[in-house]
Each structure stands twice: as structure tokens, then as C-alpha cells.
Write an enzyme that holds these catalytic residues in place. Structure first.
Site, PDB file in Angstrom:
ATOM      1  N   ASN A 130      34.614  35.440  50.502  1.00  0.00           N
ATOM      2  CA  ASN A 130      33.885  36.189  49.462  1.00  0.00           C
ATOM      3  C   ASN A 130      34.611  37.465  49.043  1.00  0.00           C
ATOM      4  O   ASN A 130      34.453  37.923  47.907  1.00  0.00           O
ATOM      5  CB  ASN A 130      32.490  36.523  50.021  1.00  0.00           C
ATOM      6  CG  ASN A 130      31.769  37.553  49.197  1.00  0.00           C
ATOM      7  OD1 ASN A 130      31.330  37.291  48.083  1.00  0.00           O
ATOM      8  ND2 ASN A 130      31.649  38.766  49.755  1.00  0.00           N
ATOM      9  N   SER A 188      34.948  33.072  39.881  1.00  0.00           N
ATOM     10  CA  SER A 188      34.290  33.880  38.842  1.00  0.00           C
ATOM     11  C   SER A 188      34.333  33.098  37.541  1.00  0.00           C
ATOM     12  O   SER A 188      35.251  32.281  37.326  1.00  0.00           O
ATOM     13  CB  SER A 188      35.044  35.199  38.664  1.00  0.00           C
ATOM     14  OG  SER A 188      34.654  35.828  37.457  1.00  0.00           O
ATOM     15  N   TYR A 204      43.021  39.178  37.443  1.00  0.00           N
ATOM     16  CA  TYR A 204      41.795  38.744  38.137  1.00  0.00           C
ATOM     17  C   TYR A 204      41.479  37.297  37.751  1.00  0.00           C
ATOM     18  O   TYR A 204      41.200  36.454  38.613  1.00  0.00           O
ATOM     19  CB  TYR A 204      40.657  39.680  37.732  1.00  0.00           C
ATOM     20  CG  TYR A 204      39.298  39.367  38.309  1.00  0.00           C
ATOM     21  CD1 TYR A 204      39.001  39.645  39.655  1.00  0.00           C
ATOM     22  CD2 TYR A 204      38.281  38.808  37.526  1.00  0.00           C
ATOM     23  CE1 TYR A 204      37.739  39.373  40.174  1.00  0.00           C
ATOM     24  CE2 TYR A 204      37.021  38.545  38.037  1.00  0.00           C
ATOM     25  CZ  TYR A 204      36.755  38.828  39.356  1.00  0.00           C
ATOM     26  OH  TYR A 204      35.505  38.567  39.874  1.00  0.00           O
ATOM     27  N   LYS A 231      41.281  34.070  40.227  1.00  0.00           N
ATOM     28  CA  LYS A 231      40.030  33.321  40.374  1.00  0.00           C
ATOM     29  C   LYS A 231      40.182  31.874  39.907  1.00  0.00           C
ATOM     30  O   LYS A 231      39.515  30.972  40.414  1.00  0.00           O
ATOM     31  CB  LYS A 231      38.904  34.029  39.608  1.00  0.00           C
ATOM     32  CG  LYS A 231      38.514  35.391  40.194  1.00  0.00           C
ATOM     33  CD  LYS A 231      37.987  35.275  41.609  1.00  0.00           C
ATOM     34  CE  LYS A 231      37.346  36.566  42.096  1.00  0.00           C
ATOM     35  NZ  LYS A 231      36.882  36.483  43.498  1.00  0.00           N
TER      36      LYS A 231
HETATM   37  P1  NAD Z   1      31.549  43.951  46.270  1.00  0.00           P
HETATM   38  O1  NAD Z   1      32.583  44.905  45.836  1.00  0.00           O
HETATM   39  O2  NAD Z   1      30.250  44.463  46.770  1.00  0.00           O
HETATM   40  O3  NAD Z   1      32.135  42.966  47.361  1.00  0.00           O
HETATM   41  C1  NAD Z   1      33.510  42.739  47.568  1.00  0.00           C
HETATM   42  C2  NAD Z   1      33.787  42.965  49.033  1.00  0.00           C
HETATM   43  O4  NAD Z   1      35.163  42.642  49.307  1.00  0.00           O
HETATM   44  C3  NAD Z   1      33.567  44.430  49.455  1.00  0.00           C
HETATM   45  O5  NAD Z   1      32.680  44.479  50.553  1.00  0.00           O
HETATM   46  C4  NAD Z   1      34.972  44.891  49.846  1.00  0.00           C
HETATM   47  O6  NAD Z   1      34.968  45.819  50.911  1.00  0.00           O
HETATM   48  C5  NAD Z   1      35.633  43.590  50.251  1.00  0.00           C
HETATM   49  N1  NAD Z   1      37.108  43.680  50.234  1.00  0.00           N
HETATM   50  C6  NAD Z   1      37.908  44.213  49.265  1.00  0.00           C
HETATM   51  N2  NAD Z   1      39.189  44.151  49.643  1.00  0.00           N
HETATM   52  C7  NAD Z   1      39.213  43.558  50.863  1.00  0.00           C
HETATM   53  C8  NAD Z   1      40.257  43.207  51.772  1.00  0.00           C
HETATM   54  N3  NAD Z   1      41.547  43.448  51.520  1.00  0.00           N
HETATM   55  N4  NAD Z   1      39.905  42.606  52.937  1.00  0.00           N
HETATM   56  C9  NAD Z   1      38.613  42.336  53.219  1.00  0.00           C
HETATM   57  N5  NAD Z   1      37.580  42.666  52.414  1.00  0.00           N
HETATM   58  C10 NAD Z   1      37.890  43.258  51.232  1.00  0.00           C
HETATM   59  O7  NAD Z   1      31.278  43.018  44.998  1.00  0.00           O
HETATM   60  P2  NAD Z   1      30.687  41.547  44.887  1.00  0.00           P
HETATM   61  O8  NAD Z   1      30.367  41.383  43.453  1.00  0.00           O
HETATM   62  O9  NAD Z   1      29.636  41.268  45.903  1.00  0.00           O
HETATM   63  O10 NAD Z   1      31.965  40.653  45.190  1.00  0.00           O
HETATM   64  C11 NAD Z   1      31.952  39.497  45.989  1.00  0.00           C
HETATM   65  C12 NAD Z   1      32.797  38.430  45.333  1.00  0.00           C
HETATM   66  O11 NAD Z   1      32.158  37.999  44.126  1.00  0.00           O
HETATM   67  C13 NAD Z   1      34.197  38.913  44.919  1.00  0.00           C
HETATM   68  O12 NAD Z   1      35.146  37.920  45.217  1.00  0.00           O
HETATM   69  C14 NAD Z   1      34.056  39.072  43.414  1.00  0.00           C
HETATM   70  O13 NAD Z   1      35.277  38.985  42.727  1.00  0.00           O
HETATM   71  C15 NAD Z   1      33.122  37.936  43.098  1.00  0.00           C
HETATM   72  N6  NAD Z   1      32.447  38.013  41.792  1.00  0.00           N
HETATM   73  C16 NAD Z   1      31.582  39.023  41.500  1.00  0.00           C
HETATM   74  C17 NAD Z   1      30.973  39.071  40.265  1.00  0.00           C
HETATM   75  C18 NAD Z   1      30.005  40.161  39.872  1.00  0.00           C
HETATM   76  O14 NAD Z   1      29.582  40.218  38.695  1.00  0.00           O
HETATM   77  N7  NAD Z   1      29.620  41.040  40.784  1.00  0.00           N
HETATM   78  C19 NAD Z   1      31.246  38.070  39.323  1.00  0.00           C
HETATM   79  C20 NAD Z   1      32.127  37.057  39.647  1.00  0.00           C
HETATM   80  C21 NAD Z   1      32.729  37.027  40.897  1.00  0.00           C
END
Ligand code: NAD
Length: 251
Positions: free
Chosen positions: A90, A140, A154, A158
Site C-alpha cells: 500500500n 491508482s 506517478y 501505478k
Molecule cells: P498516505 O500518505 O496516508 O499513505 C501512504 C503511506 O505510505 C504513508 O503512511 C507513508 O508513510 C508510506 N510511505 C511513503 N514512503 C514510504 C517508504 N519509502 N516506505 C514505506 N512506507 C512509505 O496516503 P494514502 O492515500 O492512504 O495512500 C495509500 C496508497 O493509495 C498509496 O499507494 C497511494 O498512491 C494510493 N492512492 C491514493 C489515492 C488517494 O486519493 N488518496 C488515490 C489513488 C491511489
């Protein structure tokens, strides 16, 4: 009674990962909460919420940019709970960068976390799972169907996740390990609430008006679908990507 399933989730101190740990807690799934100390998220709060939901979890620092760190993370499940059933890749970053500023370094940083980090997580997990188990990687809509200026790196990472998942599903099928991707739309998490790299609170609110469902998604609404994909209810589903976007991409 069957033994509790054990899951590892990277990036579980916030957002979708945190919601998933809580969701798993309600289902009796034990979680290794992957936390990344460089970020200002609070893994203790995730743990507190898991315990409040009646679950069991431990916090483990993991950096998906480092193979040995990810291997130790997956090993923690086996060492502490004797098994590993579900792997959820994730963790991810989002950085806004127009093409003229998209240096090799910025490109490589993104792919290292959002694509190679997923490979490291799935590889470490698969090596420790018995025959049988399920893995989900978080992609994503930007990697599937949605063009987004300033986010080419990005989107590329993805999109790579989707190819990775399809091929691993074929490779791991004979071991009865399922591999799927989740494709979130706009979800209200620290990542999307960041006004520099993403839409920020006002932008999200506005974007919600254009989504058929009338609002952006909540992290729990993605977490529950990831939990479905890892569950026995999805036992014949592998190599797929499932979009969770309130109808944004079919409008
Ligand atoms: P978020 O920023 O809360 O979660 C991302 C997490 O990844 C954070 O806890 C961060 O500490 C961790 N992280 C970053 N770099 C890291 C590393 N090098 N090693 C380990 N952990 C690391 O945001 P989120 O939206 O919950 O993101 C979760 C996933 O969902 C991500 O892959 C994101 O790209 C994807 N996503 C999110 C959305 C959205 O709209 N929020 C949309 C599409 C995809």
C-alpha cells in the site's frame, strides 16, 4: 477454531493502510502495521484503533526502498505469529512535477517507492507464504485510465503495478497465491489532502462535485474492498484490478 490469518500492510500508519488494519481487526485478522518514520504519521494511533476494534497488531518500521528492510518486515509476521496469509503493498508517494522539472532523480525516486517498492513487498511476502494466500497492490486511476498533468512519473509507476500484478498472478497461480490490484479514485487521505502535491482540502471538496457519487471516497471504502480481495469470498479472483472511485472514471 481456525487460526487467525496474519497480514502485512506497508504504509499503515495513515490513510488507506490504517483503515485496512482497523477493518482487518474487526475480521479477526492480525496485522503487522508497516510504518515509515520519515513521515509525521502516528502508528501508535493505528495500533490504538486496532485494539479498540478488538484486533491484534504490532508496529514495524519499514522502508520499501530497501530490500533488506522489506524482507525483515515480512519475516516479522512469521517470527512473531508463525504465518503470513495476506500481503498488502500500500505504501506510496505522490509528487507534483511538471515535465520540464521531472529530472531523472525525481523519476527514479517515484519508481523506487511506488513500483519497485511494490515488487519488493510482494516478493518478500510470496517467499514466506505457504501455498495459498492473497496479495493486493495499490495502484491508482492515474495508472489505469486517468491522465493527470504534473503526475507522469506517478502514473507510470501505478501503471507498472497493474502489469506486475497480472504477471505475478500467472506465476503464483500454481501455488494458489492470488495477486490483485486495487485502483482507487480520489480518496480523502493525507496524500490527497496535501495541497502541494495533490488537490488539498478545497480541491478535493470541489472535485467531489464532479464525481457521480457526489463526493470523494473515504479510506474505509477502499480498505473494505482490499479486504474482500484478500478474503476467501474472492478465492477465484486473481490478476485483476478493481476500481473504487464512485463512478469518476466511467462518467
Ligand atoms: P498516505 O500518505 O496516508 O499513505 C501512504 C503511506 O505510505 C504513508 O503512511 C507513508 O508513510 C508510506 N510511505 C511513503 N514512503 C514510504 C517508504 N519509502 N516506505 C514505506 N512506507 C512509505 O496516503 P494514502 O492515500 O492512504 O495512500 C495509500 C496508497 O493509495 C498509496 O499507494 C497511494 O498512491 C494510493 N492512492 C491514493 C489515492 C488517494 O486519493 N488518496 C488515490 C489513488 C491511489
Amino acid at each position: 477454531m481456525p487460526e487467525a490469518k496474519v497480514a502485512i500492510i506497508t504504509g499503515a500508519a495513515s490513510g488507506i493502510g490504517r483503515s485496512l488494519a482497523i477493518h482487518y481487526a474487526r475480521q479477526g485478522v492480525t496485522t503487522i502495521i508497516g510504518t515509515f518514520p520519515a513521515d509525521p504519521h502516528d502508528p501508535e494511533e493505528t495500533l490504538r484503533l486496532v485494539i479498540e476494534a478488538g484486533g491484534r497488531a504490532v508496529i514495524h518500521e519499514v522502508d520499501v526502498r530497501r530490500t533488506e528492510s522489506v524482507e525483515a518486515f515480512a519475516q516479522r509476521a512469521v517470527a512473531e505469529f508463525g504465518r503470513l496469509d495476506y500481503v498488502v503493498a500500500n505504501a506510496g508517494i505522490l509528487r507534483n512535477s511538471a515535465l520540464e522539472e521531472l529530472s531523472d532523480d525525481r523519476w527514479n525516486e517515484m519508481l523506487d517507492v511506488d513500483l519497485t517498492g511494490v515488487l519488493r513487498t510482494l516478493r518478500a511476502g510470496a517467499g514466506r507464504m505457504p501455498d495459498g494466500g492473497a496479495m493486493v497492490a495499490v495502484s491508482s486511476i492515474a495508472g489505469a485510465v486517468y491522465g493527470w498533468e504534473g503526475h507522469a512519473h506517478y502514473a507510470a509507476a501505478k501503471a507498472g503495478v497493474l502489469g506486475l500484478v497480472r504477471s505475478l498472478a500467472v506465476e503464483l497461480g500454481p501455488r494458489q497465491i492470488r495477486v490483485n490490484a486495487i485502483v482507487p479514485g480520489l480518496i480523502k487521505t493525507p496524500q490527497s489532502l496535501d495541497p502541494v502535491n495533490s488537490l488539498g482540502p478545497d480541491g478535493l471538496q470541489q472535485a467531489g462535485n464532479d464525481i457521480p457519487w457526489g463526493r470523494v471516497g473515504e479510506p474505509e471504502e477502499v480498505a473494505s474492498v482490499i479486504a474482500f480481495l484478500t478474503s476467501n469470498d474472492a478465492r477465484y479472483v486473481t490478476g485483476q484490478s478493481l476500481t473504487v472511485d464512485g463512478g469518476l472514471t466511467v462518467k
